[in-house]
Design an enzyme around this catalytic site. Structure first.
Site, PDB file in Angstrom:
ATOM      1  N   ASN A 171      -3.316   4.629  -2.563  1.00  0.00           N
ATOM      2  CA  ASN A 171      -3.738   3.429  -3.024  1.00  0.00           C
ATOM      3  C   ASN A 171      -2.854   1.982  -2.947  1.00  0.00           C
ATOM      4  O   ASN A 171      -1.694   2.355  -2.620  1.00  0.00           O
ATOM      5  CB  ASN A 171      -4.138   3.848  -4.642  1.00  0.00           C
ATOM      6  CG  ASN A 171      -4.943   2.838  -5.143  1.00  0.00           C
ATOM      7  OD1 ASN A 171      -5.629   2.078  -4.607  1.00  0.00           O
ATOM      8  ND2 ASN A 171      -5.117   3.063  -6.442  1.00  0.00           N
ATOM      9  N   HIS A 208       0.883  -1.246  -0.041  1.00  0.00           N
ATOM     10  CA  HIS A 208       0.067  -0.194   0.047  1.00  0.00           C
ATOM     11  C   HIS A 208       0.815   1.312   0.152  1.00  0.00           C
ATOM     12  O   HIS A 208       1.742   1.291   0.835  1.00  0.00           O
ATOM     13  CB  HIS A 208      -0.834   0.128   1.189  1.00  0.00           C
ATOM     14  CG  HIS A 208      -1.810   1.132   1.268  1.00  0.00           C
ATOM     15  ND1 HIS A 208      -3.198   0.998   0.505  1.00  0.00           N
ATOM     16  CD2 HIS A 208      -1.818   2.443   1.726  1.00  0.00           C
ATOM     17  CE1 HIS A 208      -3.799   2.047   0.720  1.00  0.00           C
ATOM     18  NE2 HIS A 208      -3.135   3.022   1.238  1.00  0.00           N
ATOM     19  N   CYS A 209       0.716   1.835  -0.955  1.00  0.00           N
ATOM     20  CA  CYS A 209       1.596   3.306  -1.117  1.00  0.00           C
ATOM     21  C   CYS A 209       0.652   4.441  -0.421  1.00  0.00           C
ATOM     22  O   CYS A 209      -0.380   4.825  -1.008  1.00  0.00           O
ATOM     23  CB  CYS A 209       1.956   3.664  -2.612  1.00  0.00           C
ATOM     24  SG  CYS A 209       3.033   4.868  -3.099  1.00  0.00           S
ATOM     25  N   LEU A 210       1.438   4.961   0.318  1.00  0.00           N
ATOM     26  CA  LEU A 210       0.916   6.534   1.004  1.00  0.00           C
ATOM     27  C   LEU A 210       0.845   7.482   0.004  1.00  0.00           C
ATOM     28  O   LEU A 210      -0.087   8.253  -0.073  1.00  0.00           O
ATOM     29  CB  LEU A 210       1.586   6.618   2.160  1.00  0.00           C
ATOM     30  CG  LEU A 210       1.329   8.175   2.856  1.00  0.00           C
ATOM     31  CD1 LEU A 210       0.001   7.863   3.647  1.00  0.00           C
ATOM     32  CD2 LEU A 210       2.340   8.188   3.874  1.00  0.00           C
TER      33      LEU A 210
END
Length: 291
Positions: free
Chosen positions: A146, A140-142
């Site tokens: 998303n 999960h990429c801050l």
């Protein structure tokens, strides 16, 4: 499936664009805008001038990288990473990704998400932030607000590729601008601090993004996700304890791995919206499928 993917996966356009309303996403936009502005309108102008052939060429190259970076960023944010189909039921007989000693009951348990109370395909993991299972989840990429999964991994990879190239280009421009500037006659202390700060920012971005790019090139070459890499460390340790060897089951060959992730057409590897090679995301070729 390409640009139409923006409005697929049973999500309204309004819900997709809400992902842009995030502090980290806004910060990423601001950083991209700041780097672009100072590189083009301050450093290229001060170095060779925007009206010269050298200035126009550097401006064209850097602007192209910035545009592709922005496009990849938007695709990564707005594309659903991959939802498990409601109709999905695992094939109990297909145990290519589990050991032969597991029973059918254990196989079914390993293919079930306790939080979603539903079956999950191979390479699928539950995201605690998104609160659902993600197909071929990487992380999960801050910064894109998303998950990076099956449908937007290529866009994410292109994002860090173009961001790395752009950052290195910007660093070279800043350094050349600083080298040719006559600091004795025009270099005030605030201006020196500004130049040094911009150089430090672009250099830090180049190193950070370059390291991340190298990591994902390694993952793509082995057809592996970040989660699977760490799972593989444990699997290798367990295999060694039993006197066995472990190999990632989805690692076919370097070229095959690349085409599975980026597509068979090398000309489309660098287009974040070109995803027609992707299928359903619930089944993947393994070593056992190879002749």
């Amino acid at each position: 499936m390409s640009s139409a993917l923006f409005f697929s996966n049973n999500r309204s356009p309004e819900m997709k664009f809400r992902k842009l309303l995030s502090v980290p996403v806004f910060a990423a936009f601001c950083l991209m805008g700041f780097v672009y502005y100072v590189t083009v309108f301050i450093f290229i102008e001060d170095w060779v001038g925007l009206q010269t052939s050298a200035g126009s060429l550097n401006n064209m190259i850097f602007s192209s990288m910035a545009s592709l970076c922005l496009l990849s960023f938007l695709v990564g944010v707005l594309t659903d990473p991959g939802r498990v189909p409601l109709s999905y039921i695992p094939d109990v007989e297909d145990s290519s990704f589990v050991s032969d000693q597991e029973t059918k009951k254990n196989v079914l348990q390993s293919k079930t998400c306790d939080k979603c109370a539903a079956y999950k395909p191979p390479r699928t993991h539950h995201c605690r932030v998104c609160k659902r299972c993600i197909l071929r989840m990487d992380h999960h990429c801050l910064w894109i607000n998303n998950c990076v999964g099956y449908w937007n991994y290529k866009a994410f990879f292109n994002l860090i590729l173009y961001a790395t190239i752009g950052s290195i280009h910007a660093t070279v421009i800043v350094i050349n601008c600083m080298r040719q500037k006559d600091w004795n006659s025009s270099g005030t202390t605030p201006l020196k601090i500004f130049y040094l700060a911009c150089g430090a920012i672009t250099l830090a971005l180049s190193v950070t993004l370059g390291t991340l790019l190298g990591w994902h090139i390694y993952l793509i070459a082995h057809n592996m996700t970040t989660i699977e890499y760490y799972e593989g460390i444990r699997a290798t340790w367990l295999a060694k304890k039993s006197g066995l060897s472990y190999r990632h089951p989805f690692d076919l060959s370097v070229y095959k791995n690349i085409t599975l992730v980026l597509g068979p057409n090398a000309l489309k590897w660098f287009c974040p919206t070109s995803t027609s090679h992707l299928k359903d995301g619930v089944s993947f070729p393994t070593l056992r499928d190879s002749p």
